[in-house]
Write an enzyme that holds these catalytic residues in place. Sequence first.
Site, short mmCIF file in Angstrom:
data_model
loop_
_atom_site.label_atom_id
_atom_site.label_comp_id
_atom_site.label_asym_id
_atom_site.label_seq_id
_atom_site.Cartn_x
_atom_site.Cartn_y
_atom_site.Cartn_z
N TYR A 32 0.82 -1.22 0.00
CA TYR A 32 0.00 0.00 0.00
C TYR A 32 0.85 1.27 0.00
O TYR A 32 0.43 2.29 -0.53
CB TYR A 32 -0.90 0.03 1.23
CG TYR A 32 -2.22 -0.68 1.06
CD1 TYR A 32 -2.26 -2.05 0.85
CD2 TYR A 32 -3.42 0.02 1.13
CE1 TYR A 32 -3.47 -2.70 0.71
CE2 TYR A 32 -4.62 -0.63 0.98
CZ TYR A 32 -4.64 -1.99 0.78
OH TYR A 32 -5.84 -2.63 0.64
N LYS A 47 3.55 -15.10 3.65
CA LYS A 47 3.84 -15.90 2.45
C LYS A 47 5.36 -16.03 2.42
O LYS A 47 6.03 -15.65 1.46
CB LYS A 47 3.26 -15.18 1.21
CG LYS A 47 3.29 -16.00 -0.06
CD LYS A 47 2.25 -17.10 -0.11
CE LYS A 47 2.43 -17.95 -1.34
NZ LYS A 47 1.56 -19.13 -1.38
N ASP A 96 -2.60 -18.30 1.58
CA ASP A 96 -3.53 -19.09 0.76
C ASP A 96 -4.26 -20.13 1.61
O ASP A 96 -5.47 -20.31 1.52
CB ASP A 96 -2.82 -19.74 -0.44
CG ASP A 96 -1.50 -20.42 -0.08
OD1 ASP A 96 -1.05 -20.28 1.09
OD2 ASP A 96 -0.92 -21.10 -0.95
N ASP A 128 -6.37 -6.92 4.19
CA ASP A 128 -7.49 -6.32 3.45
C ASP A 128 -8.38 -7.41 2.88
O ASP A 128 -9.61 -7.38 3.00
CB ASP A 128 -6.94 -5.43 2.32
CG ASP A 128 -8.05 -4.79 1.52
OD1 ASP A 128 -8.99 -4.25 2.14
OD2 ASP A 128 -7.98 -4.83 0.27
N ASP A 134 -12.29 -9.02 4.56
CA ASP A 134 -13.56 -9.07 3.80
C ASP A 134 -14.10 -10.50 3.76
O ASP A 134 -15.29 -10.73 3.89
CB ASP A 134 -13.37 -8.57 2.36
CG ASP A 134 -13.64 -7.08 2.21
OD1 ASP A 134 -13.50 -6.35 3.21
OD2 ASP A 134 -14.00 -6.64 1.10
C1 IPM Z 1 -10.48 -1.22 3.74
C2 IPM Z 1 -10.71 -0.70 2.34
C3 IPM Z 1 -9.56 0.23 1.97
C4 IPM Z 1 -8.28 -0.56 1.98
C5 IPM Z 1 -9.76 0.98 0.64
C6 IPM Z 1 -11.08 1.70 0.57
C7 IPM Z 1 -8.62 1.93 0.37
O1 IPM Z 1 -10.86 -1.75 1.44
O2 IPM Z 1 -10.43 -0.41 4.67
O3 IPM Z 1 -10.37 -2.43 3.89
O4 IPM Z 1 -7.93 -1.18 0.97
O5 IPM Z 1 -7.61 -0.58 3.01
MG MG Z 2 -10.85 -3.66 2.33
#
Ligand code: IPM
Ligand code: MG
Length: 352
Positions: free
Chosen positions: A136, A186, A218, A242, A246
Amino acid sequence: MKKILLLPGDGIGHEIMEQAKKVLACFPNLFEYEEGYIGGAAIDKYGTPFPETTLKQALEADAVLLGAVGGPKWDSLPSENRPERGLLAIRKALGLYANIRPIDIWKPLIDLSPLKPSFLKDVSFVVVRELTGDLYFGTPRGVHGEKGSRSAFNTMVYSEEEIKRIAHTGFRLARNRKKKLCSIDKSNVLEAMALWREIVEEVHQEYQDVALSHMYVDNAAMQIIKKPSDFDVILTPNMFGDILSDEAAVLCGSLGLLPSASLGSKHALYEPIHGSAPDIAGMGIANPIGMILSAAMMLETSCGSSDLAFKIRSAVAAVLDAGFRTKDSWSDGMVLVSTDEMGTKIAEHILR
Ligand code: IPM
Ligand code: MG
């Protein structure tokens, strides 16, 4: 009196922030608020997703509460001017290196999860994601060459110091939970990840009461679905975190429920983990619970008010138990409520 900076951002950010304000108003005279701009809203007003004014407000605040950023209106901007860059910039500027994403199953919503209820029994873990390093922010980054023969590149880089401080955060958290930490990397392929593993092991020496395991990313992606109840604290680098957070959110049935805290040594920011959902913005159907629970995390972590945080969580549980649902989590037999009504129900429950 604590100074809170409210940054509703874009899309559903405003409607859900209103509900967090409503809930916080149940505890009068504890906070003073200021509002500011970030993301697309800041681009429209100041021409940049993270203006100086917002930085100044954030540095002066005891905590920042953020809605969400982004939307199709700004999608065609060059990547360095997009709303998302505002979020990355505030994380970096405030030194928010530790992102805490608790994954808990709300019993009344268990049927919303794509996993069978039997897999979800006893699921409760926290993703501790490093937030200011990795691909990032690593340099060099960019694009070389002319169209047709370009190459683009990013750098995965971690210093020992960066790994150390996030490892401490993870181990400290594990110590107050089930004393299990699983570190994701990894290291079989990437040097930055081999260093990650080495330093996590080194820091572990100071936390012998915590059981440490390592998992390649993975495999972790698989185990989070196959055996989610095995996890307690998941420690992860920025990029993998990240993605895995999710994935983990899916276990709970709705992304709209999940809060997060981003912590540094001086500053803290709280935001739901979902995005700005521009497709439903302004319709009054967004789920405000992730935002409200982020406010609860703020009370607990930045204001030392665990009792008030507990009140908010109990109110959320009671309202869900009573069958009230926003559209994202509605099912047959439940009472459909708007964003605003959900906020009001939770606030009423707190005041009861
Ligand atoms: C998160 C989001 C952010 C990230 C984006 C919106 C920049 O996906 O907070 O997880 O990738 O960190
Ligand atoms: Mg995210």
